[in-house]
Scaffold this motif. Structure first.
Motif, PDB file in Angstrom:
ATOM      1  N   ARG A 236       0.836  -1.205   0.000  1.00 30.38           N
ATOM      2  CA  ARG A 236       0.000   0.000   0.000  1.00 30.38           C
ATOM      3  C   ARG A 236       0.871   1.256   0.000  1.00 30.38           C
ATOM      4  N   ASN A 237       1.983   1.222   0.719  1.00 29.35           N
ATOM      5  CA  ASN A 237       2.907   2.353   0.688  1.00 29.35           C
ATOM      6  C   ASN A 237       3.456   2.555  -0.720  1.00 29.35           C
ATOM      7  N   ALA A 238       3.751   1.451  -1.413  1.00 27.76           N
ATOM      8  CA  ALA A 238       4.258   1.563  -2.782  1.00 27.76           C
ATOM      9  C   ALA A 238       3.226   2.224  -3.691  1.00 27.76           C
ATOM     10  N   ARG A 239       1.953   1.900  -3.498  1.00 32.14           N
ATOM     11  CA  ARG A 239       0.912   2.527  -4.314  1.00 32.14           C
ATOM     12  C   ARG A 239       0.807   4.021  -4.018  1.00 32.14           C
ATOM     13  N   ALA A 240       0.916   4.373  -2.730  1.00 30.20           N
ATOM     14  CA  ALA A 240       0.870   5.793  -2.383  1.00 30.20           C
ATOM     15  C   ALA A 240       2.047   6.546  -2.995  1.00 30.20           C
ATOM     16  N   VAL A 241       3.221   5.907  -2.997  1.00 24.34           N
ATOM     17  CA  VAL A 241       4.393   6.535  -3.609  1.00 24.34           C
ATOM     18  C   VAL A 241       4.188   6.700  -5.106  1.00 24.34           C
ATOM     19  N   TRP A 242       3.506   5.739  -5.743  1.00 22.09           N
ATOM     20  CA  TRP A 242       3.264   5.846  -7.184  1.00 22.09           C
ATOM     21  C   TRP A 242       2.482   7.124  -7.509  1.00 22.09           C
ATOM     22  N   TRP A 243       1.480   7.439  -6.688  1.00 24.70           N
ATOM     23  CA  TRP A 243       0.703   8.653  -6.938  1.00 24.70           C
ATOM     24  C   TRP A 243       1.553   9.904  -6.724  1.00 24.70           C
ATOM     25  N   ARG A 244       2.463   9.873  -5.756  1.00 30.17           N
ATOM     26  CA  ARG A 244       3.361  11.013  -5.582  1.00 30.17           C
ATOM     27  C   ARG A 244       4.288  11.159  -6.793  1.00 30.17           C
ATOM     28  N   LEU A 245       4.755  10.019  -7.309  1.00 31.08           N
ATOM     29  CA  LEU A 245       5.622  10.053  -8.484  1.00 31.08           C
ATOM     30  C   LEU A 245       4.856  10.547  -9.708  1.00 31.08           C
ATOM     31  N   ALA A 246       3.609  10.077  -9.862  1.00 28.98           N
ATOM     32  CA  ALA A 246       2.814  10.486 -11.022  1.00 28.98           C
ATOM     33  C   ALA A 246       2.567  11.990 -11.022  1.00 28.98           C
ATOM     34  N   ALA A 247       2.517  12.592  -9.841  1.00 30.63           N
ATOM     35  CA  ALA A 247       2.263  14.033  -9.770  1.00 30.63           C
ATOM     36  C   ALA A 247       3.437  14.859 -10.277  1.00 30.63           C
ATOM     37  N   VAL A 248       4.656  14.279 -10.209  1.00 30.64           N
ATOM     38  CA  VAL A 248       5.838  15.040 -10.626  1.00 30.64           C
ATOM     39  C   VAL A 248       6.451  14.522 -11.918  1.00 30.64           C
ATOM     40  N   ASP A 249       6.215  13.235 -12.239  1.00 34.09           N
ATOM     41  CA  ASP A 249       6.805  12.653 -13.455  1.00 34.09           C
ATOM     42  C   ASP A 249       5.909  11.511 -13.916  1.00 34.09           C
ATOM     43  N   ARG A 250       4.898  11.865 -14.707  1.00 33.64           N
ATOM     44  CA  ARG A 250       3.916  10.866 -15.124  1.00 33.64           C
ATOM     45  C   ARG A 250       4.550   9.797 -16.016  1.00 33.64           C
ATOM     46  N   ALA A 251       5.497  10.189 -16.853  1.00 35.64           N
ATOM     47  CA  ALA A 251       6.145   9.214 -17.740  1.00 35.64           C
ATOM     48  C   ALA A 251       6.877   8.152 -16.927  1.00 35.64           C
ATOM     49  N   GLU A 252       7.591   8.582 -15.900  1.00 35.60           N
ATOM     50  CA  GLU A 252       8.304   7.627 -15.046  1.00 35.60           C
ATOM     51  C   GLU A 252       7.318   6.728 -14.305  1.00 35.60           C
ATOM     52  N   ALA A 253       6.214   7.315 -13.849  1.00 33.06           N
ATOM     53  CA  ALA A 253       5.206   6.528 -13.143  1.00 33.06           C
ATOM     54  C   ALA A 253       4.595   5.482 -14.065  1.00 33.06           C
ATOM     55  N   ASP A 254       4.301   5.858 -15.333  1.00 38.28           N
ATOM     56  CA  ASP A 254       3.742   4.905 -16.290  1.00 38.28           C
ATOM     57  C   ASP A 254       4.732   3.782 -16.589  1.00 38.28           C
ATOM     58  N   GLU A 255       6.018   4.113 -16.559  1.00 42.19           N
ATOM     59  CA  GLU A 255       7.033   3.092 -16.836  1.00 42.19           C
ATOM     60  C   GLU A 255       7.103   2.061 -15.706  1.00 42.19           C
ATOM     61  N   ILE A 256       6.887   2.510 -14.466  1.00 45.73           N
ATOM     62  CA  ILE A 256       6.971   1.606 -13.317  1.00 45.73           C
ATOM     63  C   ILE A 256       5.654   0.871 -13.068  1.00 45.73           C
ATOM     64  N   GLN A 257       4.547   1.372 -13.626  1.00 42.19           N
ATOM     65  CA  GLN A 257       3.241   0.796 -13.300  1.00 42.19           C
ATOM     66  C   GLN A 257       3.146  -0.709 -13.590  1.00 42.19           C
ATOM     67  N   PRO A 258       3.710  -1.250 -14.686  1.00 47.11           N
ATOM     68  CA  PRO A 258       3.642  -2.708 -14.879  1.00 47.11           C
ATOM     69  C   PRO A 258       4.286  -3.489 -13.737  1.00 47.11           C
ATOM     70  N   GLU A 259       5.371  -2.980 -13.177  1.00 47.77           N
ATOM     71  CA  GLU A 259       6.004  -3.664 -12.052  1.00 47.77           C
ATOM     72  C   GLU A 259       5.108  -3.611 -10.823  1.00 47.77           C
TER      73      GLU A 259
END
Length: 273
Positions: A236-259
């Protein structure tokens, strides 16, 4: 800072329990700790223990329970010195109990019986194959062995100084030592990996790196059959971090989303929310 060298001189009681939640909140004996300005829950809880040690005039024993479920026996002095214990705190000997008087009764009169007939011979049972005992389940709350106490002490000391980078480097070094000695799936190794993920979350410097570290921790805990509740909390912490990452770098967040999706399906068998 000085540390306690004579562990036996510290009173065996009280032993306070500090619990650090995955959200960074701290409790002492179940009572919430009000965070100090600019300090996290762990540091604020240790500051409260130092006050109690000063009031008592001697160091105090504590058990610090980390967000991953691991428990660290420590001794905290009023000057902020933290001494890791080489093992669990000793348990005080129980108070002696006065023996109860035993009533004396006369022995019963002997009873004479006629001799019983000899029993018929019973065939000996067939030998049964001997099965090896099952391997003991890993103890996820066992403290580090004494020869690793100094390594953990460096992590605690750096964090108390506010040196999160130094604490993270000490945790990474200790994880490597534990990996070589016990393997990557041992509770000690996985526990320090979780500590690294927690420290990275406190620093909040590289959201992509923080997320990957949390995903690695969740997957490693799952493969090691660690307690599932805490594994899901790391996820759950990893998911929360994903949203923080998406707010600053959506491309990087999309790249990590499959993992994130892969580890979510591994741990929970469902797609991430």
């Amino acid at each position: 800072m000085p540390v306690v060298t004579d562990l036996d001189s510290v009173p065996l009681t009280p032993v306070y329990t500090i619990v650090i939640s995955a959200a960074g909140e701290a409790t002492i004996e179940g009572e919430p700790v009000e965070p100090l300005p600019g300090q996290d829950g762990r540091t604020s809880a240790l500051a409260e223990i130092r006050v109690r040690a000063a009031k008592r005039g001697h160091p105090i024993r504590i058990n610090a329970k980390e967000p991953d479920g691991s428990v660290w026996p420590l001794i905290v002095d009023h000057d902020g010195a933290v001494t890791p214990m080489p093992g669990p705190h000793p348990v005080p000997a129980p108070a002696p109990v006065a023996p109860r008087p035993v009533p004396v009764t006369p022995p019963p009169a002997p009873v004479v019986h006629a001799p019983a007939p000899a029993p018929a011979p019973v065939p000996a049972p067939a030998p049964q194959p001997v099965q090896a005992p099952p391997a003991p389940a890993p103890d996820w709350h066992a403290p580090l062995p004494p020869h690793h106490a100094d390594g953990f002490g460096r992590i605690v000391a750096a964090e108390l100084r506010g040196d999160l980078v130094g604490a993270a480097l000490a945790a990474r070094e200790l994880e490597g030592v534990l990996d070589r000695e016990y393997g990557p799936l041992h509770p000690h190794t996985v526990g320090v990996l979780g500590t690294r993920a927690w420290l990275a979350l406190l620093m909040q410097e590289d959201w992509a790196a923080i997320m990957r570290l949390h995903l690695r921790t969740a997957e490693r805990r799952h493969n090691a059959q660690a307690p599932a509740d805490e594994t899901r909390r790391v996820l759950r912490n990893a998911r929360a971090v994903w949203w923080r990452l998406a707010a600053v770098d959506r491309a990087e967040a999309d790249e990590i989303q499959p993992e994130l999706q892969r580890v979510s399906e591994l741990v929970e068998g469902v797609l991430p929310e």
